[in-house]
Design a protein around this motif. Structure first.
Motif, mmCIF file in Angstrom:
data_model
loop_
_atom_site.group_PDB
_atom_site.id
_atom_site.type_symbol
_atom_site.label_atom_id
_atom_site.label_comp_id
_atom_site.label_asym_id
_atom_site.label_seq_id
_atom_site.Cartn_x
_atom_site.Cartn_y
_atom_site.Cartn_z
ATOM 1 N N GLU B 257 53.039 0.845 4.431
ATOM 2 C CA GLU B 257 52.583 0.472 3.077
ATOM 3 C C GLU B 257 51.753 -0.660 3.055
ATOM 4 N N GLY B 258 51.151 -0.768 2.047
ATOM 5 C CA GLY B 258 50.389 -2.091 1.804
ATOM 6 C C GLY B 258 49.240 -2.109 2.736
ATOM 7 N N TYR B 259 48.843 -3.499 3.493
ATOM 8 C CA TYR B 259 47.673 -3.683 4.209
ATOM 9 C C TYR B 259 47.527 -2.726 5.338
ATOM 10 N N ASP B 262 46.558 0.715 4.111
ATOM 11 C CA ASP B 262 45.188 0.707 3.461
ATOM 12 C C ASP B 262 43.877 0.731 4.206
ATOM 13 N N ASP B 312 43.640 -11.883 -0.029
ATOM 14 C CA ASP B 312 44.496 -11.994 1.018
ATOM 15 C C ASP B 312 43.901 -12.250 2.384
#
Lengths: 385, 385, 385, 385
Positions: B257-259, B262, B312
């Motif tokens: 998930e997340g970074y 992405d 981030d």
């Protein structure tokens, strides 16, 4: 304008509109679909993608459009259609097609309509118009998907380049230069007949060497069974097969257990099933019956053999050959004012009508560990041919 | 004997011993490792695998061995080493190497020792001997991994074939024909100097065109960050990186998930980070300092920029260029009875010593959506150079 | 050892013995004989020489010899024969052959016997042995001049390279790799059948495109008439035709007056005769009669037409097509332990048996200035077919 | 429209006006002029003609014109000039040029004015305008004969194709695509700098390998001496050198007696003069003096050596190397709005400025039979350098 370096045709130039189409996730996905599926297990160079083929086809469509002196808008239409013509292909291209209920043409139409591709296209054209061309309707359709289309020209050249099998080297220049639009029909001028004959033969030679190479057929059969199982277990959504790429399927198969994991593991490590039987066309009467064997019949044969061998039925793969279609035979040729079919004026093409079945055979494969026991079976008895 | 059709060298022939090595899962895995990592996002044809390169290198090693008139056993040793020289490569080849603690040579040694490759090899050779050759020791090592080795010859030709960039077309015949073993040293005869100069320049031209193409650098930086994160989270076991293939890494990243998800999504759809800054070597004094920037320094720079942008820190990629190593410069050349270094007798090679830094620049990339705000920053201030 | 760079096969290496053969005036003369005669007036790149073809044939012979594992002496014998196989060719190669009483094989034998070539050869072999091989006798003869010989392989590749017509690109590797010596007969293994079929078709396509291109036929007919006149006038000594090169013939023709000078002037300035008539095979019954027309008959036809047109008989050129010989059809193939003929097992080759006559037609050419008056004649009446 | 198959660029298309120019005896003569003179004695494939090069240059000029978006008339002008740019070349191309008083550009101008070429051209253009372009004046002239012209692009590709030396393979697409017309100046865009560097190096590598290969230099020197003698004896009319073809010169030389016949006989049988001395640039101070040696000085040196050896002075050939001109260095490049010279921004090109003299040496050749006696001479003493 953007330019892309293609290893087959050199620098290809894209207009802004085409760049937008290309930049969609739907077209970018094609970078991750191998043009020749698992053929890279036979020809290690055959890793090329459907993306390359799509832009290569666009390039040839463009050259043909220029030769036909199409106006600028029509030219763009033809280019866009060429770019999109394979957008609906499932992972591993044609290999998956036989397992699915829909053809890649149907899937392409569906995908275009439901994705942003449709939105972009409709800025310039009606989507209906685009789909007609992609599906080979009308004179423009003949360019993309006709008897002698740029799709085939590109894949022959490209598959030759990447497999190292020279048979596919064709005379694209002579072919394109000798096509003319006449009363809404795309005609080959008689000066191009030889180039067309030669292209037909190129494709004929690519069949046993590449597309239907006996090892290619084994890996394709293995993968098809694997994919069939994934669909059966609904691990994959058949109706959205054009959302997956090769990586998705492989990793889904690896995560499964039992048969699916086993067969994918064999593909990964190239521990291929063995051919234990081959029924050549010469060996039976009316051999074309073979092409008509239904999936149900094949399944029954597999079950019977499996039963007698005492193994799971999925370990038996009965591989019915693909019917060798050569639409090029019906290419309309302009000859002294008349329009005739290539197959009717070329004795060589006429000969090919029969010859093309020479290499076709029905084969049976199974894991190496059962090959010995299988050698005792009389396979012809199971086939009821 | 088995033969494999290679798209670059034609038919390659494998002896039974080599077939056994090739048939191991360790070597088969190389079919699923792209030779040029994510370069296929820049050159759509660059899908070739490290497997092809390995058998191609074996072929060239064989030609050189024959030219050097090595005895049959040594010939087989050299061939086997060439085949295995890249077995330890992680997914996406060199791209992953910069993130790992071990070089691919170290990993290759480890893999050979702990896998069945070592067992097969030890039927004919001592594994230690094999590892020495693979690591470039002794005259045989020079063939595989020396100043002018067959590894480089193969990848230049192969990368040219698949990217369509002609610069890598080198005169392999002239090079191989002009190598001689003299007192345990592999020497280039003076007649081959021009072919060697030309190969050096071929490699030099391939840098900005392919290996360090500005878009290639962006995708490589993106992937390295992604891989770094996977290692950090221990989703991947760094010590067994040679067990993974490209598919493993991509599907692991997609499942996160997340970074991580992405950035992999951006690679999949080719929505690449943008370059917002480029520091050319001419713009600062003593530019070679750039190559010496430590990972910690780079990380600090990224953090500071991220802080000022309010994003981030992983969205900021500071990309220090690779040091352009040209070992070929120290190729020993036999000239009128003396042994000299190529770099000392060729003015062109001498010139290249400086020229090679021309295209090197430090770059900063970030997601397109932050590019505007980033344009207000004065990046040089962050770098402390 | 000496090496020569060939544009088709790369670096070719010659042993000292072969260098001595090559350095004779007899072999050097072949540098000045165009491989395809006046075809350069149709394909401007077709300037390649019989010398290149000779060393290229030697190279392929060598590869085949190595594959057949011939011992070193036999290997050298085969190489020497390949190098010399065309030494007796007259200027402009095959074009002149039809005008002469002796074949180029007979002339080669004569030349070898009477020149220093014979002396050099007899240091290692008996000249008789050499001539047997060159003339296709025995298994070694099959390599140089058999059904599937290296002579043909070389010229297809070479003529393709220089004309730019891709049809001649054949799979030499697969062919050579699949030849075996069995009980003194050179056999094709069944795995090579497809490569042989493909070579046969390559040659078939080269006929109308290059060797019998309609303009090539016109220039060849013009030159043959010119050469015939030079022989008739004894300006050239037919028995020593292998002493002349292309330059000799052209400059001798230019120095003549009247008809000879006129026709050479037309060749020089490419003011070619026009085709005023073409009799296709489909137009008459039993068309193969055409090939049997005697020189006397042809001459009579020419005289009658000339009479009716009121011009000199040498202005009329009746061009009977060459009989399309495809010896490859009788290539012995090893199939499941039996020896069969290629033509008997390949439907494609069977088809070619008839197809090859498709492009054959009898043509009549004359100078452009008489074309108008000629258009009133009913040529079929003169032919008595 | 007519199409010609070129072995390098594929099908080339000629408009009716261009067909008329091509059909003149002046342009047809170029079919009988070898592009690389006697280089075929070194590279047996180098038999290509100036005709091919002329139509190939026309093709590239056309592609560049299209990229520059020239209007149709200007496009035709550029094509015609490219086609004619070498019409005035004497036999054996550049080899003869050094013996003549006029350059091939001057001879081309003269020929066009006095032949029907001028008449045809003046139907569409003023002849003066055409000559300006051919002589490199103005922006159009830069296309044909400028720093980075299509003439050079074609000959590099073509000479590579026919010699088999790969160095000349250049990235024509990238070069042409990056040329722009700006205020009447043909500029290279900065994106094309690397392709230009690479082309410069390609040419640099072709020098010692082909154009100034040490054997090529011997045969060229021999032929130049032969031609000089023919001119001296007025066997050939220097002012009409563009009326002769290669065949004329060879047959004229063969018909002579004494020295001329002797040296032509040696060329025919490839019994070449031997190099008995080579003065490398590193061996003397201020080596560029060598290029400035006058014909008179050279002649004196030859006479003195001949005197001391007791042979005719024409048996001694002192060969001063050609000054390696690389006009590409001054290619104007558009860089961030400024116009700079390629040589000023490319360190590699800068390096080449000196490097290019590396292979230059002054050589002395004489017949093999005098080589032994000559070995006792101290040649440097004769040179007075």
């Amino acid at each position: 304008m953007k330019s892309i370096r293609d290893s087959v045709h050199g620098d290809l130039h894209l207009e802004e509109f085409e760049v937008r189409l290309t930049d969609t996730p739907e077209i970018q996905r094609l970078r991750r679909i191998k043009q020749l599926g698992f053929t890279y297990l036979v020809y290690p160079g055959a890793n090329h993608s459907r993306f390359e083929h799509s832009i290569g086809t666009m390039y040839l469509a463009s050259r043909l459009a220029r030769n036909l002196q199409l106006d600028e808008d029509t030219h763009t239409l033809v280019r866009s259609c060429a770019l999109l013509h394979d957008a609906g292909h499932g992972p591993f291209s044609h290999v998956s097609e036989r397992v699915l209920d829909s053809s890649h043409e149907e899937l392409t139409s569906k995908l275009i309509k439901e994705s942003q591709l449709g939105d972009i296209l409709s800025e310039k054209f009606s989507v209906k118009e685009v789909l007609k061309v992609i599906n080979g309707e009308g004179p423009l359709g003949q360019i993309i998907s006709g008897e002698l289309d740029v799709d085939r020209m590109d894949y022959l050249l490209r598959d030759s380049h990447y497999t190292g099998v020279a048979y596919g080297v064709i005379d694209v220049e002579r072919l394109i230069y000798n096509m003319k639009l006449d009363d809404g029909i795309l005609l080959l001028q008689s000066k191009g007949v030889q180039a067309a004959e030669s292209m037909l033969l190129a494709r004929y030679f690519m069949y046993p060497s590449v597309y239907q190479h006996h090892t290619t057929r084994i890996v394709n059969s293995m993968f098809r069974r694997c994919l069939g199982k994934l669909l059966e277990k609904k691990v994959i959504n058949e109706h959205e097969i054009y959302r997956y790429d090769d990586t998705d399927i492989i990793s889904l198969a690896r995560s499964e257990e039992g048969y699916i994991q086993d067969i994918m593991g064999r593909l990964d490590t190239r521990q291929l099933y063995k051919r234990v039987y081959s029924l050549k066309f010469d060996d039976i009467d009316n051999p074309k019956r073979i092409f008509q064997m239904s999936d149900l019949t094949i399944q029954k044969v597999e079950e019977e053999i499996a039963g007698d061998l005492g193994v799971d039925k999925d370990f038996i793969l009965v591989d019915v050959p693909e019917y060798p279609i050569f639409h090029e035979m019906s290419t309309p040729v302009s000859l002294n004012g008349d329009t005739v079919m290539l197959g009717d004026i070329s004795n060589l093409v006429m000969a090919l009508k029969d010859v093309r079945f020479n290499h076709a055979d029905l084969c049976i494969y199974l894991p190496e560990e059962y090959a010995d026991s299988a050698s005792k079976l009389n396979f012809i008895d199971y086939l009821n041919l």
